[in-house]
Design a protein around this motif. Structure first.
Motif, mmCIF file in Angstrom:
data_model
loop_
_atom_site.group_PDB
_atom_site.id
_atom_site.type_symbol
_atom_site.label_atom_id
_atom_site.label_comp_id
_atom_site.label_asym_id
_atom_site.label_seq_id
_atom_site.Cartn_x
_atom_site.Cartn_y
_atom_site.Cartn_z
ATOM 1 N N PRO A 245 -6.153 -18.492 12.415
ATOM 2 C CA PRO A 245 -5.462 -19.751 12.723
ATOM 3 C C PRO A 245 -4.745 -20.378 11.538
ATOM 4 N N ASN A 246 -5.206 -20.113 10.347
ATOM 5 C CA ASN A 246 -4.577 -20.664 9.147
ATOM 6 C C ASN A 246 -3.786 -19.614 8.376
ATOM 7 N N GLY A 247 -3.593 -18.453 8.984
ATOM 8 C CA GLY A 247 -2.802 -17.404 8.369
ATOM 9 C C GLY A 247 -3.634 -16.345 7.678
ATOM 10 N N ILE A 248 -3.128 -15.136 7.680
ATOM 11 C CA ILE A 248 -3.804 -14.023 7.010
ATOM 12 C C ILE A 248 -3.977 -14.320 5.526
ATOM 13 N N HIS A 249 -2.993 -14.959 4.918
ATOM 14 C CA HIS A 249 -3.076 -15.261 3.489
ATOM 15 C C HIS A 249 -4.256 -16.172 3.173
ATOM 16 N N THR A 250 -4.529 -17.123 4.056
ATOM 17 C CA THR A 250 -5.649 -18.032 3.837
ATOM 18 C C THR A 250 -6.977 -17.290 3.965
ATOM 19 N N ARG B 28 4.894 -0.162 -16.338
ATOM 20 C CA ARG B 28 3.576 -0.580 -16.806
ATOM 21 C C ARG B 28 2.696 -1.078 -15.660
ATOM 22 N N GLY B 29 3.247 -1.134 -14.438
ATOM 23 C CA GLY B 29 2.522 -1.718 -13.321
ATOM 24 C C GLY B 29 1.700 -0.712 -12.530
ATOM 25 N N LYS B 30 0.601 -1.197 -11.978
ATOM 26 C CA LYS B 30 -0.265 -0.381 -11.122
ATOM 27 C C LYS B 30 -0.193 -0.903 -9.688
ATOM 28 N N ILE B 31 -0.151 0.029 -8.742
ATOM 29 C CA ILE B 31 0.020 -0.286 -7.320
ATOM 30 C C ILE B 31 -1.128 0.337 -6.540
ATOM 31 N N PHE B 32 -1.724 -0.451 -5.639
ATOM 32 C CA PHE B 32 -2.765 0.056 -4.740
ATOM 33 C C PHE B 32 -2.344 -0.229 -3.313
ATOM 34 N N TYR B 33 -2.251 0.826 -2.496
ATOM 35 C CA TYR B 33 -1.992 0.659 -1.059
ATOM 36 C C TYR B 33 -3.301 0.837 -0.308
ATOM 37 N N PHE B 34 -3.630 -0.126 0.577
ATOM 38 C CA PHE B 34 -4.854 -0.065 1.366
ATOM 39 C C PHE B 34 -4.508 -0.313 2.826
ATOM 40 N N ARG B 35 -4.876 0.615 3.704
ATOM 41 C CA ARG B 35 -4.378 0.687 5.061
ATOM 42 C C ARG B 35 -4.858 -0.379 6.055
ATOM 43 N N PRO B 36 -6.154 -0.702 6.167
ATOM 44 C CA PRO B 36 -6.607 -1.535 7.287
ATOM 45 C C PRO B 36 -6.047 -2.953 7.238
ATOM 46 N N GLY B 37 -5.971 -3.599 8.419
ATOM 47 C CA GLY B 37 -5.545 -4.993 8.445
ATOM 48 C C GLY B 37 -4.588 -5.359 9.559
ATOM 49 N N HIS B 38 -4.734 -4.736 10.748
ATOM 50 C CA HIS B 38 -3.872 -5.110 11.871
ATOM 51 C C HIS B 38 -4.118 -6.562 12.258
ATOM 52 N N GLU B 39 -3.046 -7.259 12.579
ATOM 53 C CA GLU B 39 -3.101 -8.714 12.710
ATOM 54 C C GLU B 39 -3.956 -9.232 13.874
ATOM 55 N N THR C 36 -10.147 -7.860 10.665
ATOM 56 C CA THR C 36 -10.436 -6.929 9.576
ATOM 57 C C THR C 36 -10.619 -7.639 8.244
ATOM 58 N N TYR C 37 -9.851 -8.722 8.031
ATOM 59 C CA TYR C 37 -9.914 -9.397 6.736
ATOM 60 C C TYR C 37 -11.063 -10.401 6.627
ATOM 61 N N PHE C 38 -12.033 -10.244 7.537
ATOM 62 C CA PHE C 38 -13.315 -10.929 7.391
ATOM 63 C C PHE C 38 -14.428 -9.925 7.115
ATOM 64 N N HIS C 39 -14.104 -8.635 7.126
ATOM 65 C CA HIS C 39 -15.103 -7.596 6.903
ATOM 66 C C HIS C 39 -15.448 -7.535 5.418
ATOM 67 N N PRO C 40 -16.735 -7.654 5.073
ATOM 68 C CA PRO C 40 -17.095 -7.701 3.646
ATOM 69 C C PRO C 40 -16.702 -6.450 2.872
ATOM 70 N N GLY C 41 -16.773 -5.276 3.501
ATOM 71 C CA GLY C 41 -16.382 -4.053 2.798
ATOM 72 C C GLY C 41 -14.904 -4.017 2.497
ATOM 73 N N VAL C 42 -14.087 -4.432 3.450
ATOM 74 C CA VAL C 42 -12.636 -4.463 3.258
ATOM 75 C C VAL C 42 -12.280 -5.465 2.154
ATOM 76 N N LEU C 43 -12.892 -6.636 2.192
ATOM 77 C CA LEU C 43 -12.627 -7.651 1.176
ATOM 78 C C LEU C 43 -13.078 -7.177 -0.207
ATOM 79 N N LYS C 44 -14.181 -6.444 -0.257
ATOM 80 C CA LYS C 44 -14.660 -5.901 -1.526
ATOM 81 C C LYS C 44 -13.640 -4.926 -2.113
ATOM 82 N N VAL C 45 -13.097 -4.061 -1.274
ATOM 83 C CA VAL C 45 -12.088 -3.108 -1.742
ATOM 84 C C VAL C 45 -10.864 -3.841 -2.271
ATOM 85 N N ILE C 46 -10.396 -4.862 -1.550
ATOM 86 C CA ILE C 46 -9.205 -5.590 -1.991
ATOM 87 C C ILE C 46 -9.465 -6.281 -3.322
#
Length: 244
Positions: free
Chosen positions: A24-29, A186-197, A201-211
């Protein structure tokens, strides 16, 4: 202190009830609250803000930028993409999530189409930890199980990753390189797949730990800026075939 900026389109959450119900407050929040910890200073930015919230001032103080986008990739200004790309080349870390694989910035840094197979379905995803000694995999265990996610399948048109940290499999039998690292300048990039809107998914502790681990890994290392172009002849004394 790692200064983190979380960028999200913030479009789905405003126009789709199914997404609004989850975020409700956005994925970013949700991401900002989910990865908050000692050592992180987090701010957010969204598409509709002036300069998409990614002003030179914001980017100059950002150590790691997290990017989530989906339905408005084409609305992102090419000038802002160029600005973000230069900051990555100069050392800013970038964590790209889920459908951000098709963002202008990820494609600009990869140099490929970044296309893939997909199926929007309610199916299980098992994210296998195939590089357990990697810092991004710290504290994860052998796998993360998501009961409901969107399927992404190979072939994933990206350059060969520097490292593959996670591989996913889905109920339909597909597999996917779901956690990949790259270095650009000099930059490092990480792509991580899960997170369909439409999934939490972005409340899952394992996913948040990886991010969060990805943010720590991608944070810039100290060092001098890269130097290119003409290099004047150094002043040296030579003694019969050797440099003194």
């Amino acid at each position: 202190m790692i200064n983190v900026t979380i960028w999200n389109e913030f479009v789905h959450e405003k126009i789709h009830d199914a997404v609004k119900a989850v975020y409700p407050n956005g994925i970013h929040t949700a991401l900002a609250q989910g990865i908050q910890q000692d050592g992180f200073a987090i701010e957010t930015a969204t598409l509709e803000e002036p300069e998409h919230g990614l002003t030179e001032e914001v980017l100059n103080r950002t150590d790691v930028l997290i990017w989530w986008g989906h339905m408005a990739h084409d609305k992102v200004s090419d000038d802002i993409v160029a600005r973000v790309k230069q900051r990555v080349l100069d050392g800013m870390g970038l964590v790209v999530l889920h459908s951000g694989h098709f963002s202008k910035i990820f494609k600009a840094l990869m140099g490929t189409s970044c296309d893939l197979k997909w199926r929007e379905a309610e199916e299980q995803e098992i994210i296998w930890n195939v590089n357990p000694s990697h810092p991004i995999a710290e504290g994860i265990g052998e796998k993360i199980i998501l009961d409901h996610e969107e399927m992404y399948g190979e072939y994933f048109d990206i350059p060969t990753p520097d490292e593959i940290v996670f591989i996913s499999n889905f109920e339909g039998g597909e597999v996917f390189r779901s956690g990949c690292t790259f270095r650009r300048g000099r930059g490092k990039i990480f792509y991580f797949r899960p997170g369909h809107e439409t999934h939490p998914t972005y409340f899952h502790p394992g996913v948040l730990k990886v991010i969060a681990n990805g943010v720590k890994w991608a944070a810039p290392a100290p060092g001098e800026a890269l130097r290119f172009g003409h290099s004047p002849q150094p002043v040296r004394e030579f003694a019969k075939g050797s440099v003194v």
